[in-house]
Enzyme design. Sequence first.
Site, PDB file in Angstrom:
ATOM      1  N   SER A  43      -6.651  -6.626   2.621  1.00  0.00           N
ATOM      2  CA  SER A  43      -6.105  -5.701   1.637  1.00  0.00           C
ATOM      3  C   SER A  43      -4.718  -6.154   1.192  1.00  0.00           C
ATOM      4  O   SER A  43      -4.558  -7.279   0.732  1.00  0.00           O
ATOM      5  CB  SER A  43      -6.092  -4.279   2.212  1.00  0.00           C
ATOM      6  OG  SER A  43      -5.882  -3.334   1.196  1.00  0.00           O
ATOM      7  N   ASP A  96     -12.467  -3.157  -0.229  1.00  0.00           N
ATOM      8  CA  ASP A  96     -11.393  -3.393   0.743  1.00  0.00           C
ATOM      9  C   ASP A  96     -11.925  -3.892   2.091  1.00  0.00           C
ATOM     10  O   ASP A  96     -12.846  -3.313   2.671  1.00  0.00           O
ATOM     11  CB  ASP A  96     -10.615  -2.088   0.947  1.00  0.00           C
ATOM     12  CG  ASP A  96      -9.264  -2.309   1.589  1.00  0.00           C
ATOM     13  OD1 ASP A  96      -9.223  -2.789   2.732  1.00  0.00           O
ATOM     14  OD2 ASP A  96      -8.247  -1.986   0.943  1.00  0.00           O
TER      15      ASP A  96
END
Length: 565
Positions: free
Chosen positions: A173, A311
């Site tokens: 991320s 993510d």
Amino acid sequence: MRSEQMVASEWPNFAERVTRSIQLLPFYETHTLARQVFSKKVRENSGTGYVIYKGKTPYLFMTVEAGRVTNLLMQENLKNSWTAIFLAIERLFKQTFQPKITFLFPQSLTLHLQEVFLNYGYVVESNRVVVKELQYHTSLILGGGGARGAYQIGVWQALKELEIPIKIITGTSVGALNGALILQDDFEAAKNMWEKIETNQILSFPTPDVTSDTLGGMMSQIGLFTLSAIQSKGVSTKPLQKLIHDTFSKERIQQVTTDFYLVTTELPTMQEKNIHFNDCHSDQWQRWLLASASFFPAMAATKIADNYYIDGGYRNNIPVDIALRKGATECIIVDVKGPGITKPVKIPATTSCLTLQTPWSMGAVLLFDGVRSTQNIQLGYLETIKAIRRNYFGHWYTVDETIARLENFQQDFFTFIKETYQIKLWTSLEQQDKICKKLRKVYKDRVYTENLGLVLVELLAKSQEISASKLYTIQELAEMLQKTGQMKTDFIESRGMISVQEWLLRYYEDYFLLSDKQQLSLMNNLLNADEKEKTQRVIFLLDKLPAQVLQILMKEFILKGADEE
């Protein structure tokens, strides 16, 4: 195995074990002399004595002076191999990224001991000196955490200053985005980007007219964000795509030699996918960065080829396992407390790990603010320097002091208590242990006689919301407390954008009866009496609630100093 620097006040906890210890190497003529010298070094607070634990049991005692091992003791009744002993020593040195380990002996080593050292990678430079050059293959592991990722840029700044080379980077991320920034090796550009960043540069959604400087304004902004995410199946990431395109240089990325691996999650199988960034096709590496940071369903999924990715935190928010698989022998783990799954990973005994995770909250995850980012960068820098150099003190704050100066400050505080209330602290080891144990529960870190004054000052500074993103001396922190005693610090101005959790915590501290802040306020009211009655109450409450009473007395001591000026 873990190690701690020993302090004089804790000597009674170890004295009996040291008495039953023998020296493993011939630093001194007798075991008794080795024990005596070790005891003297610790009691002098020289900062050279260390204890190494096996589980919860202390088993090795050593002194390290100017990068040289000068004493090594082990409890006689404990059995351990040379392999375990040399591994423990190497890990101690690697925790602070020392270039080499040196043993200096007063007389020539026997051929047998020379052979022992040679078997564990040491070079016998003379019959009295043996040296091992330490080899590092260090990985930087960057966890996910959205806007809190600015902290990782501060960590990078410290690592550059300390000249610690990074061979492997893994990131999830925002950790993936920061990993790519680190690959480009342009710290000023990365710092400038984070200090100017705003939410609309990352996500595209309607922003409310109200400010986010209040809890109501913050909730309104989150409400619009949530509504937009639901209606569009994830907020548009076009601003983030533009930021990636404008920030990352194709030419710089193509020149990197550090291995970089990022994590994303494939839809709909929710399988973890690891990408070796260095091998990415030139037309795809920006998409993989975007995919790793696409916090679905709040953010839209990223399409690459015929698949969708989101993510990486859904499967592996702190990718330590990848670093270990790729040969890392040291891991610097930067956990910025982002949402996601942290996989259980068994760390090999031969691997040294340093985990950097601030005790402070760092703001919201999906709402970005340049002021808050600037503070988090500085926080990451200071806490990394403190963890590796070990020349600063403090848990909540970073304090540039020596044990001697801390003891002087503390002695002045004890003198104030004695003169004002006729109370003498530290009358027994039992009293010391009781007070230190109570304070540890509030302070959340190690408390001992020498740092008690600093602990109290830090707790007071924390309750007054004094910024932790600066380097202080204890006197400077005390002066800040003198100022806050006269005027209230502005919560927003001092910290930037506040997360919902931080707003709720503030209300809890201000209004909930059992909060630390309210307990201090109630204690203050209880001690609001004439001189004779107050002294009696202090004596009684000090035995029952030493952590709270000592904070109040420290505040009196600090404000008294301001009055005298």
